[in-house]
Write a protein that holds these residues in place. Sequence first.
Motif, short mmCIF file in Angstrom:
data_model
loop_
_atom_site.label_atom_id
_atom_site.label_comp_id
_atom_site.label_asym_id
_atom_site.label_seq_id
_atom_site.Cartn_x
_atom_site.Cartn_y
_atom_site.Cartn_z
N ILE A 79 -47.45 5.91 41.93
CA ILE A 79 -48.35 4.91 42.51
C ILE A 79 -49.61 5.57 43.05
O ILE A 79 -50.72 5.04 42.89
CB ILE A 79 -47.62 4.11 43.62
CG1 ILE A 79 -46.47 3.29 43.01
CG2 ILE A 79 -48.60 3.20 44.35
CD1 ILE A 79 -45.61 2.60 44.03
N ARG A 80 -49.47 6.73 43.67
CA ARG A 80 -50.65 7.43 44.19
C ARG A 80 -51.60 7.82 43.06
O ARG A 80 -52.83 7.79 43.23
CB ARG A 80 -50.23 8.66 45.00
CG ARG A 80 -49.66 8.33 46.37
CD ARG A 80 -49.64 9.55 47.26
NE ARG A 80 -48.68 10.54 46.81
CZ ARG A 80 -47.40 10.58 47.20
NH1 ARG A 80 -46.94 9.67 48.06
NH2 ARG A 80 -46.59 11.51 46.76
N THR A 81 -51.04 8.18 41.91
CA THR A 81 -51.90 8.49 40.76
C THR A 81 -52.66 7.25 40.31
O THR A 81 -53.85 7.32 39.98
CB THR A 81 -51.05 9.04 39.60
OG1 THR A 81 -50.36 10.22 40.02
CG2 THR A 81 -51.93 9.37 38.40
N ASP A 82 -51.99 6.11 40.32
CA ASP A 82 -52.65 4.86 39.95
C ASP A 82 -53.75 4.50 40.94
O ASP A 82 -54.79 3.95 40.56
CB ASP A 82 -51.64 3.72 39.89
CG ASP A 82 -50.74 3.81 38.66
OD1 ASP A 82 -50.93 4.73 37.85
OD2 ASP A 82 -49.85 2.96 38.52
N ILE A 83 -53.54 4.80 42.21
CA ILE A 83 -54.57 4.54 43.22
C ILE A 83 -55.80 5.39 42.92
O ILE A 83 -56.94 4.92 43.06
CB ILE A 83 -54.03 4.83 44.63
CG1 ILE A 83 -52.95 3.81 45.00
CG2 ILE A 83 -55.16 4.80 45.67
CD1 ILE A 83 -52.26 4.09 46.33
N LEU A 84 -55.61 6.63 42.49
CA LEU A 84 -56.73 7.49 42.12
C LEU A 84 -57.52 6.87 40.98
O LEU A 84 -58.76 6.83 41.00
CB LEU A 84 -56.21 8.87 41.73
CG LEU A 84 -57.27 9.86 41.19
CD1 LEU A 84 -58.35 10.11 42.25
CD2 LEU A 84 -56.62 11.16 40.77
N TYR A 85 -56.82 6.37 39.95
CA TYR A 85 -57.50 5.68 38.84
C TYR A 85 -58.33 4.51 39.37
O TYR A 85 -59.47 4.29 38.94
CB TYR A 85 -56.47 5.15 37.84
CG TYR A 85 -55.97 6.15 36.84
CD1 TYR A 85 -56.73 6.50 35.73
CD2 TYR A 85 -54.72 6.75 36.97
CE1 TYR A 85 -56.27 7.41 34.79
CE2 TYR A 85 -54.23 7.66 36.04
CZ TYR A 85 -55.02 7.99 34.95
OH TYR A 85 -54.56 8.90 34.02
N THR A 86 -57.75 3.75 40.29
CA THR A 86 -58.44 2.57 40.82
C THR A 86 -59.71 2.97 41.56
O THR A 86 -60.77 2.34 41.39
CB THR A 86 -57.51 1.79 41.76
OG1 THR A 86 -56.33 1.40 41.05
CG2 THR A 86 -58.20 0.55 42.30
N LEU A 87 -59.64 4.01 42.37
CA LEU A 87 -60.81 4.46 43.12
C LEU A 87 -61.91 4.96 42.18
O LEU A 87 -63.10 4.69 42.40
CB LEU A 87 -60.43 5.55 44.11
CG LEU A 87 -59.47 5.13 45.24
CD1 LEU A 87 -59.11 6.33 46.12
CD2 LEU A 87 -60.10 4.02 46.09
N ILE A 88 -61.52 5.68 41.13
CA ILE A 88 -62.49 6.17 40.16
C ILE A 88 -63.21 5.01 39.49
O ILE A 88 -64.43 5.03 39.30
CB ILE A 88 -61.80 7.06 39.10
CG1 ILE A 88 -61.36 8.38 39.73
CG2 ILE A 88 -62.72 7.31 37.91
CD1 ILE A 88 -60.52 9.23 38.81
N GLN A 89 -62.45 3.98 39.14
CA GLN A 89 -63.03 2.84 38.43
C GLN A 89 -63.82 1.92 39.34
O GLN A 89 -64.94 1.53 39.02
CB GLN A 89 -61.91 2.04 37.76
CG GLN A 89 -61.37 2.67 36.49
CD GLN A 89 -62.29 2.45 35.30
OE1 GLN A 89 -63.31 1.79 35.42
NE2 GLN A 89 -61.94 3.01 34.17
N ARG A 90 -63.26 1.57 40.48
CA ARG A 90 -63.86 0.51 41.29
C ARG A 90 -65.02 0.99 42.15
O ARG A 90 -65.87 0.18 42.55
CB ARG A 90 -62.79 -0.14 42.17
CG ARG A 90 -61.65 -0.75 41.39
CD ARG A 90 -62.13 -1.87 40.45
NE ARG A 90 -61.08 -2.31 39.54
CZ ARG A 90 -60.19 -3.25 39.84
NH1 ARG A 90 -60.23 -3.84 41.02
NH2 ARG A 90 -59.28 -3.59 38.96
N LEU A 91 -65.08 2.27 42.47
CA LEU A 91 -66.16 2.76 43.33
C LEU A 91 -67.32 3.36 42.54
O LEU A 91 -68.18 4.02 43.10
CB LEU A 91 -65.61 3.76 44.34
CG LEU A 91 -64.60 3.17 45.33
CD1 LEU A 91 -64.17 4.21 46.36
CD2 LEU A 91 -65.15 1.93 46.04
#
Length: 307
Positions: free
Chosen positions: A72-84
Amino acid sequence: MVEGFAQLQTWLFEALVQPLMFATGLAGFLENGYDATGWFLVGLIQLAVMLLVIVPLQRWRPVEPVTDRVAIRTDILYTLIQRLGVFRVALFFLIDPLFDAMFGWGRVAGLPTFHLDDVWPGVTDLAWVSWLMYLVVFDFLNYWIHRAQHGFSWWWQLHALHHSQRQMTLWSDNRNHLLDDLIRDALVAVAAQLIGIAPGQFVAVVAFTQLCENLQHANLRLWFGTVGERLWVSPRFHRLHHSVEADRRGANFGVLLPWWDMLFGTADFALRYDPTGVRDQVEEGVDYGRGFWAQQWLGLKRLWQRA
């Protein structure tokens, strides 16, 4: 609200982004910097909605207990890269100049410009009508892109990473190979240019779609009822798409609207919440990687081996 957002975007750009661009020799790209500031603010709003609304929903009615917080933490990293905006900045340097040159050449050559919202003057050019129209058009495009990601073997080697998450949560939406995202975003960008959507409306369509996708990927036991399931994609509907049983060919490719799956025979309305993952991962132990860089490398390796 729109005016307030524009004021905040302008303030942040002038106070922080613009001085930074001058200091780093990027003054020639101020317009792009202003757009990037807008995407960054949209990403912050999305993250706020995810944390304040969707996370509590997951805790309220989870499909399964959380057992793999590392994934899940890896997925959060993907989300931050994409959304920010990190990935969008990369897109700017990689493909935006190419698109600008291509469409600029078309305008110089006298190719006609087209705006979908001009089809019915007085109706389709109303802001809310045109937004809904563009939302449906892009959802139709996303359905076929999604089917292509599964249908073309080479593309599946990249897209399979998205399906390899066995601990699905709201963060899983952005768990994608960067090359997969690059191809998809390039297709969407070309379509946006061809139908003439205004930048502000494009941002609104993308932001709304992404938040809906976060909800669909959530670890949430939720469906919308017999009628509602046929009007809007629910977490249950999309989880079936991610199930191990569905695997590559699958069903339920719709992003927002299940209409396309119903129309083209790919809908599955079974009321189930199946385990998720890729068949070869579950049955043969194929490694899709644990961390960000491992997942990216293994995706390229699968693509190379398939070629």
